[in-house]
Design an enzyme around this catalytic site. Structure first.
Site, PDB file in Angstrom:
ATOM      1  N   PHE A  26     -13.742 -29.858 -54.064  1.00  0.00           N
ATOM      2  CA  PHE A  26     -14.509 -29.088 -53.082  1.00  0.00           C
ATOM      3  C   PHE A  26     -14.866 -30.006 -51.908  1.00  0.00           C
ATOM      4  CE2 PHE A  26     -18.174 -27.068 -51.173  1.00  0.00           C
ATOM      5  CZ  PHE A  26     -17.666 -25.787 -51.006  1.00  0.00           C
ATOM      6  N   ASP A  29     -19.389 -32.047 -61.421  1.00  0.00           N
ATOM      7  CA  ASP A  29     -19.885 -30.956 -60.576  1.00  0.00           C
ATOM      8  C   ASP A  29     -19.705 -29.664 -61.374  1.00  0.00           C
ATOM      9  OD1 ASP A  29     -20.291 -28.896 -58.746  1.00  0.00           O
ATOM     10  OD2 ASP A  29     -19.478 -30.042 -57.060  1.00  0.00           O
ATOM     11  N   ARG A  88      -9.526 -15.235 -53.967  1.00  0.00           N
ATOM     12  CA  ARG A  88     -10.275 -15.560 -55.191  1.00  0.00           C
ATOM     13  C   ARG A  88     -11.000 -14.329 -55.734  1.00  0.00           C
ATOM     14  NH1 ARG A  88     -14.237 -20.609 -54.570  1.00  0.00           N
ATOM     15  NH2 ARG A  88     -15.262 -19.183 -53.131  1.00  0.00           N
ATOM     16  N   TYR A  95     -26.841 -20.796 -56.746  1.00  0.00           N
ATOM     17  CA  TYR A  95     -26.621 -19.456 -56.167  1.00  0.00           C
ATOM     18  C   TYR A  95     -25.335 -18.768 -56.620  1.00  0.00           C
ATOM     19  CZ  TYR A  95     -24.224 -22.678 -52.940  1.00  0.00           C
ATOM     20  OH  TYR A  95     -23.465 -23.683 -52.407  1.00  0.00           O
ATOM     21  N   LYS A  96     -24.602 -19.392 -57.535  1.00  0.00           N
ATOM     22  CA  LYS A  96     -23.355 -18.757 -57.990  1.00  0.00           C
ATOM     23  C   LYS A  96     -23.629 -17.968 -59.270  1.00  0.00           C
ATOM     24  CE  LYS A  96     -20.563 -22.480 -55.988  1.00  0.00           C
ATOM     25  NZ  LYS A  96     -19.926 -21.745 -54.891  1.00  0.00           N
TER      26      LYS A  96
HETATM   27  C1  LIG Z   1     -17.687 -27.317 -56.443  1.00  0.00           C
HETATM   28  C2  LIG Z   1     -18.737 -27.118 -55.401  1.00  0.00           C
HETATM   29  N1  LIG Z   1     -19.596 -28.117 -55.130  1.00  0.00           N
HETATM   30  C3  LIG Z   1     -20.565 -27.975 -54.182  1.00  0.00           C
HETATM   31  C4  LIG Z   1     -20.691 -26.797 -53.484  1.00  0.00           C
HETATM   32  C5  LIG Z   1     -21.684 -26.558 -52.373  1.00  0.00           C
HETATM   33  O1  LIG Z   1     -22.737 -27.369 -52.306  1.00  0.00           O
HETATM   34  P1  LIG Z   1     -23.982 -27.013 -51.368  1.00  0.00           P
HETATM   35  O2  LIG Z   1     -24.811 -26.024 -52.113  1.00  0.00           O
HETATM   36  O3  LIG Z   1     -24.625 -28.314 -51.157  1.00  0.00           O
HETATM   37  O4  LIG Z   1     -23.474 -26.387 -50.112  1.00  0.00           O
HETATM   38  C6  LIG Z   1     -19.829 -25.738 -53.752  1.00  0.00           C
HETATM   39  C7  LIG Z   1     -19.980 -24.476 -52.989  1.00  0.00           C
HETATM   40  O5  LIG Z   1     -19.259 -23.548 -53.070  1.00  0.00           O
HETATM   41  C8  LIG Z   1     -18.825 -25.908 -54.732  1.00  0.00           C
HETATM   42  O6  LIG Z   1     -17.980 -24.914 -54.974  1.00  0.00           O
END
Ligand SMILES: Cc1ncc(COP(=O)(O)O)c(C=O)c1O
Length: 413
Positions: free
Chosen positions: A127, A198, A372, A223-224
């Site tokens: 990401f 992550d 997706r 938020y996911k």
């Molecule tokens: C694997 C991954 N890491 C990090 C993030 C985003 O991080 P942040 O909430 O700091 O924007 C996402 C967002 O979609 C993600 O898919």
């Protein structure tokens, strides 16, 4: 082989042991929402919670709420709840900042935890924020860090005696490929490296057992699949064994051992609280708690079972109803190495997704050619999957995607 019918999907929904969870979520009428991997839907109770925190806790109780409504313990209380979802112990997880900021804090801390080693290894196509944060850290620390970006299947051989940290996303954001967390963690440990996972596409989506695999560090989004709302605070995990020696660079007052003693010198809190920096986003964290409470109460084995069934159903329907339209599968077909999403590749992916969204079938697009579709077993039905593929087949056979209105690139895809 006969094609699966809509009626068969309705019958599958009638037998679904998770069907009662849907009523906890607010879903717009006539919408198939297949994007909970990006932004989860709103729990019904979130509205009441926001109202309460804004009107009573903030509006009436004002600053007293830090004690009377226990705002001060919100990051830790919420972290303890999330720990049950990701296989950690109470006191190993805390809610703070964003995933990006948490990655910076923990990756920097890992370099100090593993002195004499310079390499941070990650994969290309991770990401973007993960790559950008590591690049920023490397630029900041100069020769103290070497950033190695190496295809994921070659990482086990790339880990060596100079590797301080491996940073990997457990479920890949584009393909949905899920890595073997246990195997990769022990390969890192065999060479004396630490590993940071992550979990943005894992927490609440697939079973995660951080303690069982002996993981060192982890981060993830609220938020996911945790349904914490847009821009919800993120979480981070530090294994108990690292906590007393972990030094993170954003040594703000909320990470102090006695913040309200107002001392001049920083003294980190003894436990996970040392990873905090500044004041908690109380409204955001309060809403996140509503989503986490629903998730923490659900049975992860059932979630995983339904998630696999939905993804397999989607793939089978696409193969039978969308044959010849030029889609290829970007995700593993083998459910054992797939998270809770399926991605398709198509050169006209952007316009096709816009045409789907115009019909209230909501997925998303990731450049250059990925569509997706996320599967969230707590509020999705099998019939939603059928309706989605039916709409996709129609869009393709009628070529309705081939219209100017669906080709205008939006800022957020
Ligand atoms: C694997 C991954 N890491 C990090 C993030 C985003 O991080 P942040 O909430 O700091 O924007 C996402 C967002 O979609 C993600 O898919």
């Amino acid at each position: 082989m006969s094609k699966i019918t809509r009626q068969q999907c309705i019958e599958m929904d009638l037998k679904d042991p998770l069907s009662s969870y849907r009523k906890h979520f607010s879903l717009p009428e006539n919408t198939c929402y297949l994007n909970g991997n990006s932004l989860g839907v709103r729990p019904i109770a979130a509205k009441q919670r926001v109202q309460d925190v804004v009107e009573r806790e903030w509006g009436e109780d004002l600053i007293r709420s830090w004690n009377t409504n226990d705002w001060i313990h919100l990051p830790r209380r919420l972290g303890d709840k999330i720990s049950t979802i990701i296989g950690a112990q109470a006191g190993e997880v805390i809610v703070a900042d964003s995933t990006s900021v948490n990655l910076f804090k923990l990756a920097a801390a890992a370099i100090k935890l593993n002195p004499g080693r310079r390499k941070i290894i990650t994969e290309p196509g991770n990401f973007p924020t993960d790559l950008y944060i590591l690049q920023g850290l490397k630029n900041f620390l100069g020769d103290q860090v070497e950033l190695v970006v190496c295809p994921v299947d070659e990482i086990p051989d790339a880990i060596d005696e100079d590797t301080a940290l491996v940073v990997l996303t457990h479920v890949h954001y584009k393909t949905g490929r899920m890595l073997d967390m246990s195997d990769m963690t022990s390969r890192a440990h065999n060479k004396g490296a630490l590993i940071l996972w992550d979990l943005s596409h894992s927490a609440g989506a697939v079973p995660v057992k951080l303690n069982d695999v002996n993981a060192d560090l982890a981060i993830g989004c609220g938020y996911k699949y945790l349904n914490g709302g847009p821009g919800a605070p993120a979480f981070l995990y530090v294994a108990k064994r690292h906590q007393s020696t972990l030094e993170q660079p954003l040594s703000g007052w909320f990470g102090h051992s006695n913040a309200f003693a107002m001392l001049d010198d920083y003294q980190p809190a003894p436990g996970i609280e040392r990873t905090l920096c500044g004041t908690t986003s109380v409204i955001g964290a309060s809403v996140l708690e509503v989503g986490v409470d629903i998730m923490a109460n659900a049975d992860m084995a059932q979630i995983r079972k339904k998630s696999i069934a939905m993804a397999d159903l989607f793939i089978e329907l696409v193969e039978s109803y969308c044959d010849g339209f030029g889609f290829t599968l970007a995700s593993p077909k083998d459910a054992a190495i797939r998270g809770s999403q399926v991605s398709l590749i198509h050169p006209q992916g952007f316009a096709i997704m816009q045409a789907l969204i115009a019909r209230n079938i909501i997925g998303d697009y990731r450049a250059p050619d990925i569509l997706r579709f996320g599967f969230t077993p707590l509020y999705l039905r099998y019939v939603d999957i059928w309706d989605c593929v039916d709409a996709l087949a129609n869009i393709m056979s009628e070529e309705s995607w081939n219209s100017e209105e669906f080709k205008k690139l939006t800022r957020v895809t």
